[in-house]
Write an enzyme that holds these catalytic residues in place. Structure first.
Site, PDB file in Angstrom:
ATOM      1  N   GLY A  16       0.826  -1.214   0.000  1.00  0.00           N
ATOM      2  CA  GLY A  16       0.000   0.000   0.000  1.00  0.00           C
ATOM      3  C   GLY A  16       0.853   1.254   0.000  1.00  0.00           C
ATOM      4  O   GLY A  16       0.408   2.326   0.405  1.00  0.00           O
ATOM      5  N   LEU A  68      -3.338  -7.867  -3.599  1.00  0.00           N
ATOM      6  CA  LEU A  68      -3.129  -8.610  -2.350  1.00  0.00           C
ATOM      7  C   LEU A  68      -4.425  -9.194  -1.790  1.00  0.00           C
ATOM      8  O   LEU A  68      -4.412  -9.828  -0.735  1.00  0.00           O
ATOM      9  CB  LEU A  68      -2.452  -7.703  -1.310  1.00  0.00           C
ATOM     10  CG  LEU A  68      -1.019  -7.266  -1.658  1.00  0.00           C
ATOM     11  CD1 LEU A  68      -0.529  -6.205  -0.682  1.00  0.00           C
ATOM     12  CD2 LEU A  68      -0.041  -8.448  -1.671  1.00  0.00           C
ATOM     13  N   SER A 144      -6.753  -0.421  13.098  1.00  0.00           N
ATOM     14  CA  SER A 144      -7.508   0.846  13.093  1.00  0.00           C
ATOM     15  C   SER A 144      -8.102   0.984  14.491  1.00  0.00           C
ATOM     16  O   SER A 144      -8.303  -0.027  15.187  1.00  0.00           O
ATOM     17  CB  SER A 144      -8.643   0.730  12.073  1.00  0.00           C
ATOM     18  OG  SER A 144      -9.606   1.738  12.292  1.00  0.00           O
ATOM     19  N   TYR A 157     -15.550  -4.257   8.596  1.00  0.00           N
ATOM     20  CA  TYR A 157     -14.225  -3.603   8.589  1.00  0.00           C
ATOM     21  C   TYR A 157     -13.616  -3.685   9.994  1.00  0.00           C
ATOM     22  O   TYR A 157     -12.460  -4.076  10.164  1.00  0.00           O
ATOM     23  CB  TYR A 157     -14.362  -2.144   8.150  1.00  0.00           C
ATOM     24  CG  TYR A 157     -13.085  -1.339   8.247  1.00  0.00           C
ATOM     25  CD1 TYR A 157     -12.037  -1.550   7.357  1.00  0.00           C
ATOM     26  CD2 TYR A 157     -12.909  -0.357   9.234  1.00  0.00           C
ATOM     27  CE1 TYR A 157     -10.853  -0.811   7.442  1.00  0.00           C
ATOM     28  CE2 TYR A 157     -11.735   0.383   9.323  1.00  0.00           C
ATOM     29  CZ  TYR A 157     -10.712   0.152   8.421  1.00  0.00           C
ATOM     30  OH  TYR A 157      -9.545   0.874   8.515  1.00  0.00           O
ATOM     31  N   THR A 160     -12.369  -7.098  10.721  1.00  0.00           N
ATOM     32  CA  THR A 160     -11.092  -7.456  10.066  1.00  0.00           C
ATOM     33  C   THR A 160      -9.928  -6.789  10.803  1.00  0.00           C
ATOM     34  O   THR A 160      -8.863  -7.381  10.954  1.00  0.00           O
ATOM     35  CB  THR A 160     -11.049  -7.030   8.569  1.00  0.00           C
ATOM     36  OG1 THR A 160     -11.083  -5.604   8.457  1.00  0.00           O
ATOM     37  CG2 THR A 160     -12.168  -7.644   7.753  1.00  0.00           C
ATOM     38  N   LYS A 161     -10.163  -5.568  11.276  1.00  0.00           N
ATOM     39  CA  LYS A 161      -9.080  -4.857  11.954  1.00  0.00           C
ATOM     40  C   LYS A 161      -8.845  -5.396  13.371  1.00  0.00           C
ATOM     41  O   LYS A 161      -7.747  -5.273  13.911  1.00  0.00           O
ATOM     42  CB  LYS A 161      -9.371  -3.345  11.963  1.00  0.00           C
ATOM     43  CG  LYS A 161      -9.307  -2.722  10.567  1.00  0.00           C
ATOM     44  CD  LYS A 161      -7.914  -2.850   9.964  1.00  0.00           C
ATOM     45  CE  LYS A 161      -7.764  -2.239   8.603  1.00  0.00           C
ATOM     46  NZ  LYS A 161      -6.407  -2.322   8.046  1.00  0.00           N
TER      47      LYS A 161
HETATM   48  N1  NAP Z   1      -7.121   6.761   6.584  1.00  0.00           N
HETATM   49  C1  NAP Z   1      -7.621   6.457   7.749  1.00  0.00           C
HETATM   50  O1  NAP Z   1      -8.334   7.275   8.396  1.00  0.00           O
HETATM   51  C2  NAP Z   1      -7.328   5.119   8.367  1.00  0.00           C
HETATM   52  C3  NAP Z   1      -7.730   4.903   9.697  1.00  0.00           C
HETATM   53  C4  NAP Z   1      -7.481   3.676  10.274  1.00  0.00           C
HETATM   54  C5  NAP Z   1      -6.816   2.693   9.577  1.00  0.00           C
HETATM   55  N2  NAP Z   1      -6.431   2.917   8.282  1.00  0.00           N
HETATM   56  C6  NAP Z   1      -5.742   1.817   7.593  1.00  0.00           C
HETATM   57  O2  NAP Z   1      -4.532   2.304   7.040  1.00  0.00           O
HETATM   58  C7  NAP Z   1      -4.179   1.503   5.906  1.00  0.00           C
HETATM   59  C8  NAP Z   1      -3.808   2.419   4.758  1.00  0.00           C
HETATM   60  O3  NAP Z   1      -4.969   3.130   4.366  1.00  0.00           O
HETATM   61  P1  NAP Z   1      -4.929   4.603   3.744  1.00  0.00           P
HETATM   62  O4  NAP Z   1      -5.888   5.415   4.504  1.00  0.00           O
HETATM   63  O5  NAP Z   1      -3.529   5.039   3.594  1.00  0.00           O
HETATM   64  O6  NAP Z   1      -5.636   4.302   2.336  1.00  0.00           O
HETATM   65  P2  NAP Z   1      -5.265   4.670   0.842  1.00  0.00           P
HETATM   66  O7  NAP Z   1      -4.711   6.033   0.724  1.00  0.00           O
HETATM   67  O8  NAP Z   1      -6.506   4.324   0.080  1.00  0.00           O
HETATM   68  O9  NAP Z   1      -4.108   3.612   0.476  1.00  0.00           O
HETATM   69  C9  NAP Z   1      -4.383   2.247   0.339  1.00  0.00           C
HETATM   70  C10 NAP Z   1      -3.182   1.598  -0.327  1.00  0.00           C
HETATM   71  O10 NAP Z   1      -3.427   0.183  -0.410  1.00  0.00           O
HETATM   72  C11 NAP Z   1      -3.318  -0.232  -1.780  1.00  0.00           C
HETATM   73  N3  NAP Z   1      -4.266  -1.305  -2.010  1.00  0.00           N
HETATM   74  C12 NAP Z   1      -5.623  -1.260  -1.885  1.00  0.00           C
HETATM   75  N4  NAP Z   1      -6.174  -2.432  -2.240  1.00  0.00           N
HETATM   76  C13 NAP Z   1      -5.129  -3.244  -2.602  1.00  0.00           C
HETATM   77  C14 NAP Z   1      -5.055  -4.572  -3.085  1.00  0.00           C
HETATM   78  N5  NAP Z   1      -6.155  -5.317  -3.280  1.00  0.00           N
HETATM   79  N6  NAP Z   1      -3.834  -5.086  -3.351  1.00  0.00           N
HETATM   80  C15 NAP Z   1      -2.712  -4.340  -3.186  1.00  0.00           C
HETATM   81  N7  NAP Z   1      -2.729  -3.085  -2.724  1.00  0.00           N
HETATM   82  C16 NAP Z   1      -3.923  -2.536  -2.450  1.00  0.00           C
HETATM   83  C17 NAP Z   1      -3.653   1.033  -2.593  1.00  0.00           C
HETATM   84  O11 NAP Z   1      -3.116   0.995  -3.918  1.00  0.00           O
HETATM   85  P3  NAP Z   1      -3.950   0.414  -5.181  1.00  0.00           P
HETATM   86  O12 NAP Z   1      -5.365   0.918  -5.039  1.00  0.00           O
HETATM   87  O13 NAP Z   1      -3.233   0.915  -6.382  1.00  0.00           O
HETATM   88  O14 NAP Z   1      -3.867  -1.069  -5.051  1.00  0.00           O
HETATM   89  C18 NAP Z   1      -2.950   2.089  -1.754  1.00  0.00           C
HETATM   90  O15 NAP Z   1      -1.573   2.102  -2.024  1.00  0.00           O
HETATM   91  C19 NAP Z   1      -5.385   0.589   5.637  1.00  0.00           C
HETATM   92  O16 NAP Z   1      -5.118  -0.694   6.140  1.00  0.00           O
HETATM   93  C20 NAP Z   1      -6.509   1.248   6.426  1.00  0.00           C
HETATM   94  O17 NAP Z   1      -7.481   0.313   6.816  1.00  0.00           O
HETATM   95  C21 NAP Z   1      -6.676   4.102   7.662  1.00  0.00           C
END
Ligand code: NAP
Length: 268
Positions: A16, A68, A144, A157, A160-161
């Site tokens: 990611g 993934l 999360s 969600y 899973t977390k």
């Molecule tokens: N943002 C928040 O507020 C928040 C809060 C709590 C937890 N999180 C967690 O933080 C992590 C990162 O999230 P983010 O907020 O940074 O989201 P994001 O900006 O949407 O980034 C998600 C990343 O994962 C990749 N990805 C998504 N589906 C994929 C797949 N099937 N195979 C391979 N790569 C994949 C995406 O690239 P591609 O789409 O090109 O594959 C992207 O690089 C996640 O696990 C999320 O649950 C986020």
């Protein structure tokens, strides 16, 4: 943070790493001079982050376009990189679904289980074994705050977390015995694409958002020191209230009441 290279070696795998929190980790690690393998699906975004890093830090990251959420694709990818010495895994790839549990498509929910749960198991298992064999390594999993408390309208969600959180926390002492660090990051609201347009009006929730770079720095500073890393004072307070002030069920009910006011009507 400066001793990460000394502690874990010269190469990290960031899933990611093309966007959001993962991208922030990739940039922080590149700044420390750590070589990178970055995984996501979108090739253009991978190319863009690789160019940014090579222009700024004189490091040319390897990029792999891998879905993934596909078990076989993960197994093939792990074979492709098997000969490389990877000292750190930062598994950021993840997805979220929100809305009424009765309405979200089963297909989307199952894809989320495969990405958030199955890939976490496969990657953690693979690297826990490899790192334990050489008695050195660091693993950072991304849960999360939703994984630490009942979160209605994000039910699957959140589940899973919770898996991610419990896996990492359980492995913390188990892997320490082999000199392998594992920590679980549990971010609150972070300014990324994932939450930019997901049908939730975040201004209606008592949450303050953080920048991905802040979250990445705090996490890297605490890898191996804390089992669960909760970045930010407000997020820590919320977890404290959820665990110590309210009953588990009571907090879940209150959380549901708040989220219901913030979620688009067509999702519930
Ligand atoms: N943002 C928040 O507020 C928040 C809060 C709590 C937890 N999180 C967690 O933080 C992590 C990162 O999230 P983010 O907020 O940074 O989201 P994001 O900006 O949407 O980034 C998600 C990343 O994962 C990749 N990805 C998504 N589906 C994929 C797949 N099937 N195979 C391979 N790569 C994949 C995406 O690239 P591609 O789409 O090109 O594959 C992207 O690089 C996640 O696990 C999320 O649950 C986020």
């Amino acid at each position: 943070m400066k001793n990460l290279k000394y502690k874990y070696g010269n190469k990290a795998l960031v899933t990611g790493g093309s966007s959001g929190i993962g991208k922030a980790f990739a940039l922080e690690l590149a700044e420390l001079g750590i070589e990178l393998i970055i995984v996501a699906r979108n090739k253009e975004k991978l190319k863009s982050i690789a160019e940014k890093i090579s222009n700024k830090y004189n490091i040319v990251p390897q990029t792999y376009s891998v879905d993934l959420s596909n078990e076989q694709a993960i197994i093939d990818f792990l074979k492709d990189i098997d000969t490389q010495e990877i000292g750190m895994l930062v598994h950021c790839a993840g997805m979220e679904n929100n809305g009424s549990f009765l309405k979200i498509s089963e297909e989307k929910e199952l894809q989320m289980i495969k990405l958030n749960v199955t890939s976490t198991y496969l990657l953690t298992n693979h690297f826990a074994k490899k790192m334990s064999a050489v008695k050195k390594g660091g693993i950072l999993l991304i849960s999360s705050m939703a994984g630490l408390m009942g979160t209605p309208y994000f039910s699957n969600y959140a589940a899973t977390k919770s898996y991610v959180h419990n896996l990492g926390l359980s492995l913390y002492p188990e892997l320490k015995a082999n000199n392998v660090d594992i920590s679980v990051l549990a971010p609150g609201l972070t300014e990324t694409n994932m939450v930019a347009d997901n049908g939730i009006d975040w201004s209606k929730l008592p949450m303050s958002s953080m920048k991905p770079s802040e979250v990445a720095k705090i996490s890297l500073n605490n890898l191996g020191k804390k089992g669960t890393i909760i970045p930010g004072f407000m997020n820590k307070m919320m977890v404290f209230m959820a665990k110590r002030i309210f009953s588990i069920k009571g907090f879940s009910i209150m959380n549901g009441w708040m989220i219901r006011k913030a979620i688009s009507n067509n999702k519930i």
